[in-house]
Design a protein around this motif. Structure first.
Motif, PDB file in Angstrom:
ATOM      1  N   LEU A 283     -32.936  49.157 -16.355  1.00  0.00           N
ATOM      2  CA  LEU A 283     -32.145  48.035 -15.850  1.00  0.00           C
ATOM      3  C   LEU A 283     -32.861  46.743 -16.214  1.00  0.00           C
ATOM      4  CD1 LEU A 283     -29.852  46.782 -14.168  1.00  0.00           C
ATOM      5  CD2 LEU A 283     -31.283  47.117 -12.128  1.00  0.00           C
ATOM      6  N   ARG A 284     -32.214  45.950 -17.065  1.00  0.00           N
ATOM      7  CA  ARG A 284     -32.751  44.651 -17.472  1.00  0.00           C
ATOM      8  C   ARG A 284     -31.996  43.548 -16.736  1.00  0.00           C
ATOM      9  NH1 ARG A 284     -34.919  44.090 -22.852  1.00  0.00           N
ATOM     10  NH2 ARG A 284     -33.791  42.108 -22.926  1.00  0.00           N
ATOM     11  N   LEU A 285     -32.737  42.663 -16.082  1.00  0.00           N
ATOM     12  CA  LEU A 285     -32.145  41.499 -15.423  1.00  0.00           C
ATOM     13  C   LEU A 285     -32.497  40.258 -16.229  1.00  0.00           C
ATOM     14  CD1 LEU A 285     -33.009  42.253 -11.680  1.00  0.00           C
ATOM     15  CD2 LEU A 285     -31.027  43.001 -13.012  1.00  0.00           C
TER      16      LEU A 285
ATOM     17  N   LEU B  85     -27.636  47.621 -18.144  1.00  0.00           N
ATOM     18  CA  LEU B  85     -28.053  48.929 -17.625  1.00  0.00           C
ATOM     19  C   LEU B  85     -27.881  49.941 -18.741  1.00  0.00           C
ATOM     20  CD1 LEU B  85     -28.904  50.854 -15.338  1.00  0.00           C
ATOM     21  CD2 LEU B  85     -26.478  51.046 -14.724  1.00  0.00           C
ATOM     22  N   MET B  86     -28.988  50.528 -19.174  1.00  0.00           N
ATOM     23  CA  MET B  86     -28.949  51.478 -20.280  1.00  0.00           C
ATOM     24  C   MET B  86     -29.388  52.859 -19.808  1.00  0.00           C
ATOM     25  SD  MET B  86     -30.580  51.290 -24.122  1.00  0.00           S
ATOM     26  CE  MET B  86     -32.254  50.959 -23.558  1.00  0.00           C
ATOM     27  N   VAL B  87     -28.600  53.865 -20.166  1.00  0.00           N
ATOM     28  CA  VAL B  87     -28.955  55.258 -19.893  1.00  0.00           C
ATOM     29  C   VAL B  87     -29.126  55.951 -21.235  1.00  0.00           C
ATOM     30  CG1 VAL B  87     -28.339  57.385 -18.703  1.00  0.00           C
ATOM     31  CG2 VAL B  87     -27.482  55.193 -17.853  1.00  0.00           C
TER      32      VAL B  87
ATOM     33  N   ILE C 283     -28.140  48.831  -6.895  1.00  0.00           N
ATOM     34  CA  ILE C 283     -29.321  49.602  -7.283  1.00  0.00           C
ATOM     35  C   ILE C 283     -30.547  48.984  -6.620  1.00  0.00           C
ATOM     36  CG2 ILE C 283     -30.785  50.317  -9.203  1.00  0.00           C
ATOM     37  CD1 ILE C 283     -28.349  50.335 -10.982  1.00  0.00           C
ATOM     38  N   THR C 284     -31.299  49.795  -5.892  1.00  0.00           N
ATOM     39  CA  THR C 284     -32.529  49.320  -5.256  1.00  0.00           C
ATOM     40  C   THR C 284     -33.691  49.471  -6.230  1.00  0.00           C
ATOM     41  OG1 THR C 284     -31.702  49.977  -3.074  1.00  0.00           O
ATOM     42  CG2 THR C 284     -34.065  49.597  -3.275  1.00  0.00           C
ATOM     43  N   VAL C 285     -34.462  48.395  -6.362  1.00  0.00           N
ATOM     44  CA  VAL C 285     -35.601  48.411  -7.279  1.00  0.00           C
ATOM     45  C   VAL C 285     -36.882  48.047  -6.537  1.00  0.00           C
ATOM     46  CG1 VAL C 285     -34.167  47.828  -9.270  1.00  0.00           C
ATOM     47  CG2 VAL C 285     -35.254  45.993  -7.961  1.00  0.00           C
ATOM     48  N   GLU C 286     -38.003  48.475  -7.110  1.00  0.00           N
ATOM     49  CA  GLU C 286     -39.319  48.090  -6.602  1.00  0.00           C
ATOM     50  C   GLU C 286     -39.862  46.993  -7.503  1.00  0.00           C
ATOM     51  OE1 GLU C 286     -42.390  51.025  -5.035  1.00  0.00           O
ATOM     52  OE2 GLU C 286     -43.247  50.499  -6.999  1.00  0.00           O
ATOM     53  N   ASP C 287     -40.284  45.877  -6.895  1.00  0.00           N
ATOM     54  CA  ASP C 287     -40.712  44.701  -7.656  1.00  0.00           C
ATOM     55  C   ASP C 287     -42.163  44.347  -7.315  1.00  0.00           C
ATOM     56  OD1 ASP C 287     -41.121  42.261  -8.835  1.00  0.00           O
ATOM     57  OD2 ASP C 287     -39.201  41.403  -8.205  1.00  0.00           O
ATOM     58  N   PRO C 288     -43.108  44.667  -8.204  1.00  0.00           N
ATOM     59  CA  PRO C 288     -44.529  44.405  -7.926  1.00  0.00           C
ATOM     60  C   PRO C 288     -44.862  42.932  -7.757  1.00  0.00           C
ATOM     61  CG  PRO C 288     -44.262  45.895  -9.784  1.00  0.00           C
ATOM     62  CD  PRO C 288     -42.908  45.344  -9.482  1.00  0.00           C
TER      63      PRO C 288
ATOM     64  N   PHE D 115     -36.625  47.267 -14.990  1.00  0.00           N
ATOM     65  CA  PHE D 115     -36.970  48.374 -14.099  1.00  0.00           C
ATOM     66  C   PHE D 115     -36.523  49.685 -14.742  1.00  0.00           C
ATOM     67  CE2 PHE D 115     -35.942  44.542 -11.797  1.00  0.00           C
ATOM     68  CZ  PHE D 115     -37.013  44.382 -10.934  1.00  0.00           C
ATOM     69  N   THR D 116     -37.287  50.761 -14.511  1.00  0.00           N
ATOM     70  CA  THR D 116     -36.953  52.045 -15.131  1.00  0.00           C
ATOM     71  C   THR D 116     -37.057  53.194 -14.140  1.00  0.00           C
ATOM     72  OG1 THR D 116     -39.244  52.385 -15.855  1.00  0.00           O
ATOM     73  CG2 THR D 116     -37.747  51.327 -17.425  1.00  0.00           C
ATOM     74  N   ALA D 117     -36.394  54.275 -14.497  1.00  0.00           N
ATOM     75  CA  ALA D 117     -36.494  55.540 -13.759  1.00  0.00           C
ATOM     76  C   ALA D 117     -36.117  56.654 -14.728  1.00  0.00           C
ATOM     77  CB  ALA D 117     -35.572  55.548 -12.546  1.00  0.00           C
ATOM     78  N   GLY D 118     -36.462  57.869 -14.369  1.00  0.00           N
ATOM     79  CA  GLY D 118     -36.138  58.986 -15.250  1.00  0.00           C
ATOM     80  C   GLY D 118     -35.993  60.289 -14.500  1.00  0.00           C
ATOM     81  N   SER D 119     -35.346  61.255 -15.144  1.00  0.00           N
ATOM     82  CA  SER D 119     -35.223  62.598 -14.589  1.00  0.00           C
ATOM     83  C   SER D 119     -35.198  63.593 -15.736  1.00  0.00           C
ATOM     84  CB  SER D 119     -33.946  62.727 -13.746  1.00  0.00           C
ATOM     85  OG  SER D 119     -32.799  62.610 -14.566  1.00  0.00           O
ATOM     86  N   ALA D 120     -35.504  64.833 -15.429  1.00  0.00           N
ATOM     87  CA  ALA D 120     -35.504  65.872 -16.459  1.00  0.00           C
ATOM     88  C   ALA D 120     -35.147  67.206 -15.827  1.00  0.00           C
ATOM     89  CB  ALA D 120     -36.872  65.953 -17.137  1.00  0.00           C
ATOM     90  N   TYR D 121     -34.516  68.077 -16.598  1.00  0.00           N
ATOM     91  CA  TYR D 121     -34.187  69.412 -16.112  1.00  0.00           C
ATOM     92  C   TYR D 121     -34.070  70.384 -17.286  1.00  0.00           C
ATOM     93  CZ  TYR D 121     -29.391  67.946 -17.303  1.00  0.00           C
ATOM     94  OH  TYR D 121     -28.279  67.477 -17.955  1.00  0.00           O
TER      95      TYR D 121
END
Length: 203
Positions: free
Chosen positions: A58-60, A68-70, A172-177, A37-43
């Motif tokens: 996040l790899r399970l 968990l890699m940032v 961590i809440t994830v969305e699982d298709p 699962f992935t997510a991102g942000s930018a500023y």
């Protein structure tokens, strides 16, 4: 008839042995990647004219462990070259359960405090950070140089001290298709980016 029963018994025994060996052999494979699962942000960093982009992965794994890699990327605008690259990796045990938000396609992943933390950063973008300059920190391969970098006054920090400070239990809440294959709008996403003490304090 007895001969046939003996042959069938022998065949059944061989088949059971083969199945047992297959199950043992597949246990190694099940320890590999299960879902990611992935997510991102930018500023924009206005005072110096740089952009900052963060990617969370996040790899399970099949053996109930996680990674968990940032990854943080800093780059210029007019001078678009790389200004900083930072990677932090947490590894440990995890469990997956129903999501507290009630969404059928969400799952809450509970990460136990990391058993290992790896961090590496380089380029000039970290010259003024709390943990400054080029550095490598790895609790599985601790060195005197890491102690000196992180605890210059007392020179006493150990890998265990570092984990005690920065290895935290997270949900961590994830969305699982895969929970609703017919909904093509879903993705393997981290629903909300977690707050990580080390990432926050490193600056």
């Amino acid at each position: 008839m007895k001969k046939l029963a003996k042959v069938l018994s022998l065949a059944l025994a061989v088949m059971l042995m083969a199945l047992t060996l297959t199950a043992c052999g597949s246990s190694g494979e099940s320890a590999g990647l299960s879902k990611q699962f992935t997510a991102g942000s930018a500023y924009f960093i206005g005072d110096i004219g740089w952009y900052n982009s963060d990617v969370y992965t996040l790899r399970l794994n099949g053996d109930d462990t996680y990674e968990l890699m940032v990854q943080e990327y800093r780059f210029g605008t007019e001078d678009a070259g790389t200004k900083g690259l930072r990677t932090i990796i947490y590894t440990g045990k995890c469990s997956v359960g129903e999501s507290s938000d009630g969404w059928e396609t969400h799952r809450d992943v509970t990460l136990e405090p990391a058993e290992r933390i790896f961090m590496e950063q380089h380029e000039k973008g970290y010259g003024r950070s709390a943990i400054a300059g080029h550095c490598v920190i790895d609790t599985a391969n601790w060195t005197d140089a890491m102690t000196k970098l992180l605890d210059p006054e007392n020179n006493s920090m150990t890998a265990k001290d570092f984990l005690d400070k920065y290895a935290e239990k997270l949900t961590i809440t994830v969305e699982d298709p895969s929970l609703d294959p017919e909904d093509t709008s879903l993705g393997y996403k981290i629903v909300e980016i977690p707050t990580l003490t080390l990432f926050t304090e490193a600056g």
